[in-house]
Each structure stands twice: as C-alpha cells, then as structure tokens.
Write an enzyme that holds these catalytic residues in place. Sequence first.
Site, mmCIF file in Angstrom:
data_model
loop_
_atom_site.group_PDB
_atom_site.id
_atom_site.type_symbol
_atom_site.label_atom_id
_atom_site.label_comp_id
_atom_site.label_asym_id
_atom_site.label_seq_id
_atom_site.Cartn_x
_atom_site.Cartn_y
_atom_site.Cartn_z
ATOM 1 N N LYS A 53 1.899 1.113 9.145
ATOM 2 C CA LYS A 53 1.070 2.220 9.635
ATOM 3 C C LYS A 53 1.881 3.153 10.520
ATOM 4 C CE LYS A 53 -2.992 -0.645 9.100
ATOM 5 N NZ LYS A 53 -3.941 -1.604 9.672
ATOM 6 N N GLN A 97 -5.944 -3.962 15.257
ATOM 7 C CA GLN A 97 -5.526 -4.653 14.030
ATOM 8 C C GLN A 97 -6.272 -5.985 13.861
ATOM 9 O OE1 GLN A 97 -3.330 -3.503 11.603
ATOM 10 N NE2 GLN A 97 -3.987 -5.321 10.501
ATOM 11 N N ASP A 120 -10.809 3.585 11.657
ATOM 12 C CA ASP A 120 -11.070 2.526 10.672
ATOM 13 C C ASP A 120 -12.428 2.738 10.001
ATOM 14 O OD1 ASP A 120 -9.076 0.682 10.178
ATOM 15 O OD2 ASP A 120 -9.501 -0.519 11.957
#
Length: 289
Positions: A53, A97, A120
């Site tokens: 990422k 995460q 997200d």
Amino acid sequence: MPARILDGRACAQEVEAGLAPRVAILTDKGVTPHLAVVLVGGDHASQVYVKGKVRACARVGIKSTNIEVPVTIAFSDLLSTIDELNADLTIHGILVQSPLPPRMDELEVSERISVQKDVDGFHPANLGLLVQARKGGLVPCTPAGVLHMLEWGGVEIASKRVVIVGRSRIVGMPLALLLARKGVDATVTIAHSRTPELPAVCCEADVLIAAVGVAGLVKADWVKPGAVVVDVGVNRIVDADGESRLSGDVDPAVAEVASVITPVPGGVGPMTIAMLMQNTVTAAELQSA
Ligand code: NDP
C-alpha cells in the site's frame, strides 16, 4: 479453450494513472493526499500488505504515514491513536490493517474512524450509503475493485446471474450490494458455509465469485462451462515440494471450463490497492472542497 485471464495488475495501473490529474489538481490547491496506515504488531503478512500500500501511495503521489504499534497495546490506546488521526487535518485517509489481535473488536475500530477518512469503506455510515445505493460514500476496496475489473474486462454483468461464495462484511456482502445495484443490475445469490448443495448453486452462475479463504475450494465441476470466475481468495499453502506459495479459492483446473478468470496473485489483489488509492484521493477531494 483455456479461459481468458483478467490482468488485475494492468487494470490497477490504469486506475492509478487515472488518479494523476486529480492529484495534480489537489496539489495546485496546496493539498497533498495523505493516508495513515496503522499496523498493530509485527505480523509478517500484514507487513507485506502495508508495504504494498505504501509503494502504491508513492506511485500515485499520495503521502503515507505508517504508525506501528506493539501487539500489546491497550485497546483504548489504539482508539486514542485513531482519535488523534481523525483530528489531524493533514490526514485524509485512515486504515487500520487487519487482522487485529482477537481481543480487539474490529467493528469498534471501523466505527471509530471518521466517516470522511474511512478509506476502507467499513464504517457503518459508508456501508449504509451502499445499502441505499447513494452516492458520496466510500465503497469497500475489494468489492469496488472486483466490479471495476469486470467492467474493464468487458464482462457483461447486467441481467447476469452472479453467485458470490462468502458473506463477509469486507468482501462478500458489500460486493453483493454493489452488483445488485440499479444500473449494475446483476441477479445475485450469496452462498456461505451453511449453503446446502454449494456445487449445484455455483453451477447456476454466469459470474462466480469466490471470497472464502479455502485454497482450491471451487472445483471445475462447480463451474458452468463458459462462466466468468473471479477468485478473491489469498491463501498461503505449502506445495508437495515444501515451497510456500499463494493460492486462490479456485482450483487451477477451473481455467479449462471458464471463459474468463482472474489469477492469484495478480488479479483482485492489485485492484484492492488501486481502489484504496482512489478512495484516498476522493477523501482528500471531499475534505478540501
Ligand atoms: P471471512 O473469513 O471473513 O469470510 C469467509 C466467508 O466464506 C464466510 O462468509 C464463510 O461462511 C464462507 N466460507 C468459509 N468456508 C466455506 C466453505 N467451505 N464453503 C462455503 N463458504 C465458506 O473472509 P474474507 O471475506 O475476509 O476473505 C475471503 C478471502 O478473500 C480470504 O482468502 C482473504 O484472504 C481474501 N481477501 C483477498 C483480498 C484481496 O485483495 N485479494 C482482500 C480481502 C480478502 P460463514 O459466513 O458461514 O462463516
């Protein structure tokens, strides 16, 4: 004839390239899109995902900040870290995460992140907008990536029968909502671990999507000849010769039956990252409007 491969890397590259002009407009306004990634503990696989990422951020012109906290962190301290990132006006996107240690409530974490910074797309308010098919929300990255890749690959979705195996809040459920939306117009079946006669259900699909987490679960005789197969699964397996490698949820023999298939790696994975980049740029645009 073996299936046509949908190249997620090529599609993701196009998405990332398409973000450049939007990043340039933000930069002209003095805004650098900025993603904060919180990693709890030193899990190797999570570190690899975070690195991927961060690399994508660098390609696109997004600033990234890694916040690594020990696995022993108190849950209240993790929430305080999120509060600080919410309050920091230079940060436009926050990602914590997964997976978190089992003692931590991932739903509470999703809810704590400010809706506007929820790149997200897991905050209940963003998922609520998805349910209502309203614009303006941040859509979960993997479902958005799957839809984009299918459209990019010229796969017809409207009026098709889609079967999704997996009903998680991260992949299966939001993907079902996205594909059943007016304008996308698939007829969607969601299957899961309690679905009776799963192979027969899968055989009905024009587009079969596996988001399960069981290596090679979907077999060639579960697939209607000529169907499109999307493999979301990422499973680490050890070969007979002792080599560790990534495997999807779809057995390789399915490529002999399907008309189109996504590979693992190089399919949905790069698309998930590209959509994260897109969400971060969108979040920066919304916060600087
Ligand atoms: P979850 O574990 O949250 O959900 C798995 C789903 O699969 C559940 O709905 C479960 O059913 C169902 N399931 C489990 N076993 C079976 C079975 N034998 N038959 C039918 N259904 C079954 O996983 P995620 O949705 O988070 O992830 C799924 C896969 O996708 C994983 O391999 C993950 O690594 C991968 N992934 C890949 C991403 C990418 O970018 N490529 C991003 C996110 C995930 P039930 O609800 O009944 O328990």
